[in-house]
Design a protein around this motif. Structure first.
Motif, mmCIF file in Angstrom:
data_model
loop_
_atom_site.group_PDB
_atom_site.id
_atom_site.type_symbol
_atom_site.label_atom_id
_atom_site.label_comp_id
_atom_site.label_asym_id
_atom_site.label_seq_id
_atom_site.Cartn_x
_atom_site.Cartn_y
_atom_site.Cartn_z
ATOM 1 N N LYS A 1 0.852 -1.184 0.000
ATOM 2 C CA LYS A 1 0.000 0.000 0.000
ATOM 3 C C LYS A 1 0.886 1.231 0.000
ATOM 4 C CE LYS A 1 -3.881 -2.007 2.612
ATOM 5 N NZ LYS A 1 -4.718 -1.886 3.834
ATOM 6 N N THR A 2 0.393 2.298 -0.616
ATOM 7 C CA THR A 2 1.163 3.537 -0.614
ATOM 8 C C THR A 2 1.123 4.181 0.766
ATOM 9 O OG1 THR A 2 -0.752 4.857 -1.261
ATOM 10 C CG2 THR A 2 0.655 3.996 -3.038
ATOM 11 N N MET A 3 2.072 5.075 0.987
ATOM 12 C CA MET A 3 2.116 5.790 2.261
ATOM 13 C C MET A 3 0.817 6.556 2.505
ATOM 14 S SD MET A 3 4.928 7.767 4.315
ATOM 15 C CE MET A 3 5.992 8.208 2.976
ATOM 16 N N VAL A 4 0.338 7.281 1.518
ATOM 17 C CA VAL A 4 -0.856 8.103 1.730
ATOM 18 C C VAL A 4 -2.076 7.230 2.007
ATOM 19 C CG1 VAL A 4 -1.483 8.321 -0.725
ATOM 20 C CG2 VAL A 4 -2.147 10.101 0.900
ATOM 21 N N GLN A 5 -2.152 6.066 1.390
ATOM 22 C CA GLN A 5 -3.278 5.179 1.667
ATOM 23 C C GLN A 5 -3.225 4.665 3.099
ATOM 24 O OE1 GLN A 5 -3.886 1.905 -1.063
ATOM 25 N NE2 GLN A 5 -5.586 1.059 0.112
ATOM 26 N N ARG A 6 -2.024 4.327 3.570
ATOM 27 C CA ARG A 6 -1.896 3.838 4.944
ATOM 28 C C ARG A 6 -2.276 4.929 5.950
ATOM 29 N NH1 ARG A 6 0.135 -1.020 5.937
ATOM 30 N NH2 ARG A 6 1.097 -2.186 4.230
ATOM 31 N N PHE B 1 -4.030 12.946 -5.957
ATOM 32 C CA PHE B 1 -5.479 13.127 -5.967
ATOM 33 C C PHE B 1 -6.169 11.923 -6.613
ATOM 34 C CE2 PHE B 1 -9.384 14.509 -8.058
ATOM 35 C CZ PHE B 1 -10.050 15.165 -7.038
ATOM 36 N N THR B 2 -5.705 11.518 -7.783
ATOM 37 C CA THR B 2 -6.301 10.389 -8.507
ATOM 38 C C THR B 2 -6.139 9.087 -7.738
ATOM 39 O OG1 THR B 2 -5.884 11.470 -10.630
ATOM 40 C CG2 THR B 2 -6.260 9.087 -10.671
ATOM 41 N N HIS B 3 -4.949 8.896 -7.159
ATOM 42 C CA HIS B 3 -4.687 7.674 -6.407
ATOM 43 C C HIS B 3 -5.614 7.558 -5.202
ATOM 44 C CE1 HIS B 3 -2.646 4.411 -4.385
ATOM 45 N NE2 HIS B 3 -2.388 5.185 -3.347
ATOM 46 N N VAL B 4 -5.809 8.638 -4.478
ATOM 47 C CA VAL B 4 -6.697 8.609 -3.307
ATOM 48 C C VAL B 4 -8.116 8.260 -3.734
ATOM 49 C CG1 VAL B 4 -7.722 9.991 -1.461
ATOM 50 C CG2 VAL B 4 -5.283 10.205 -1.976
ATOM 51 N N LYS B 5 -8.573 8.857 -4.817
ATOM 52 C CA LYS B 5 -9.909 8.547 -5.328
ATOM 53 C C LYS B 5 -10.007 7.079 -5.725
ATOM 54 C CE LYS B 5 -11.986 12.620 -5.283
ATOM 55 N NZ LYS B 5 -13.233 12.866 -4.526
ATOM 56 N N ASP B 6 -8.928 6.543 -6.319
ATOM 57 C CA ASP B 6 -8.927 5.149 -6.785
ATOM 58 C C ASP B 6 -9.060 4.151 -5.637
ATOM 59 O OD1 ASP B 6 -8.765 5.900 -9.418
ATOM 60 O OD2 ASP B 6 -6.595 5.563 -9.601
ATOM 61 N N PHE B 7 -8.448 4.452 -4.469
ATOM 62 C CA PHE B 7 -8.585 3.493 -3.369
ATOM 63 C C PHE B 7 -9.805 3.783 -2.492
ATOM 64 C CE2 PHE B 7 -5.330 6.307 -1.148
ATOM 65 C CZ PHE B 7 -6.120 6.690 -0.061
ATOM 66 N N GLY B 8 -10.635 4.730 -2.934
ATOM 67 C CA GLY B 8 -11.894 4.984 -2.245
ATOM 68 C C GLY B 8 -11.835 6.076 -1.193
ATOM 69 N N GLY B 9 -10.727 6.817 -1.157
ATOM 70 C CA GLY B 9 -10.594 7.906 -0.205
ATOM 71 C C GLY B 9 -11.169 9.200 -0.740
#
Length: 246
Positions: free
Chosen positions: A28-33, A57-65
């Motif tokens: 998992k990425t740091m921001v997701q954790r 921004f896109t990555h956070v949206k992709d994991f549902g954040g």
């Protein structure tokens, strides 16, 4: 009932570890954790990642954040959080700035900080912990805090050990007095955070290189003593240590 917004400032650029928000840590990425840990806090009504980078921004949206785009011109994470606070000041009473480089932050620590705002007089809140190590006491990267005993409000924040024992050798200082360091997590009444980046830099802030000193010149900072610790990832060595937590 106090409504609390958790804000995770996150940028791609980093002087020592570029792109660290998107670095993989055990799948998992740091921001997701960070987002997932913050979302476990019982006292937060919402968690938002504040970024100036489309990739994050896109990555956070992709994991549902949930994420929000902010200006590229913010010099600090606090300024980035202040922009978000300005947008949400009618919806949330308190904002907590959750560091984007602490992927294993304990949700209970966030709740610890949030509880400081059960006192309606709290303007800004932060957590501190006792320093047990000599090297840490004299590490200029660690901000030390002294506070009053009656209201547990900060009296001063410095990179230097405070108090200074003029008649004792430095290796004895830890045995003579309890020293505390700032854990770097801050909560603000939302209207105060929205205005805080408008405060002019002060001479004390410039001398210490600590924005917290500027806040202290204008507002009261309530402290809570925490026994929990976190791992901040600023370098490749820190990243190597993080593998032990996965």
């Amino acid at each position: 009932m106090t409504k609390i917004l958790g804000i995770i400032p996150s940028r791609y650029g980093s002087q020592r570890l570029r792109g660290k928000a998107l670095i993989d840590i055990g799948g998992k990425t740091m921001v997701q954790r960070v987002f997932e840990q913050a979302s476990k806090a019982q006292k937060l009504d919402k968690v938002i990642v504040a970024t100036d980078d489309e990739r994050i921004f896109t990555h956070v949206k992709d994991f549902g954040g949930e994420a929000i785009m902010t200006s590229h011109n913010h010099p600090t994470g606090t300024d980035r959080c202040a922009e978000v606070a300005l947008r949400f000041q009618k919806e949330y009473d308190v904002c907590i700035n959750i560091q984007g480089d602490e992927p294993f932050i304990n949700p209970d620590q966030i709740d610890e900080l949030a509880r400081l705002f059960s006192d309606p007089k709290t303007e800004i809140g932060t957590l501190i912990s006792r320093i047990e190590d000599y090297d840490e006491l004299f590490d200029h990267k660690e901000a030390k805090v002294v506070f009053n005993a009656k209201t547990f409000e900060a009296m001063y924040i410095s990179r230097s050990p405070i108090p200074y024992y003029k008649d004792k050798i430095q290796p004895q200082w830890l045995k003579l007095h309890p020293y505390y360091k700032n854990l770097g997590i801050y909560g603000f009444k939302t209207d105060i955070l929205a205005n805080i980046s408008q405060l002019p830099m002060s001479a004390l802030e410039i001398a210490e290189g600590l924005e917290q000193v500027r806040w202290l010149e204008h507002y009261r900072i309530k402290v809570g003593i925490s026994k929990m610790s976190t791992l901040s990832i600023d370098t490749a060595d820190d990243l190597a240590k993080a593998s032990k937590f996965v």
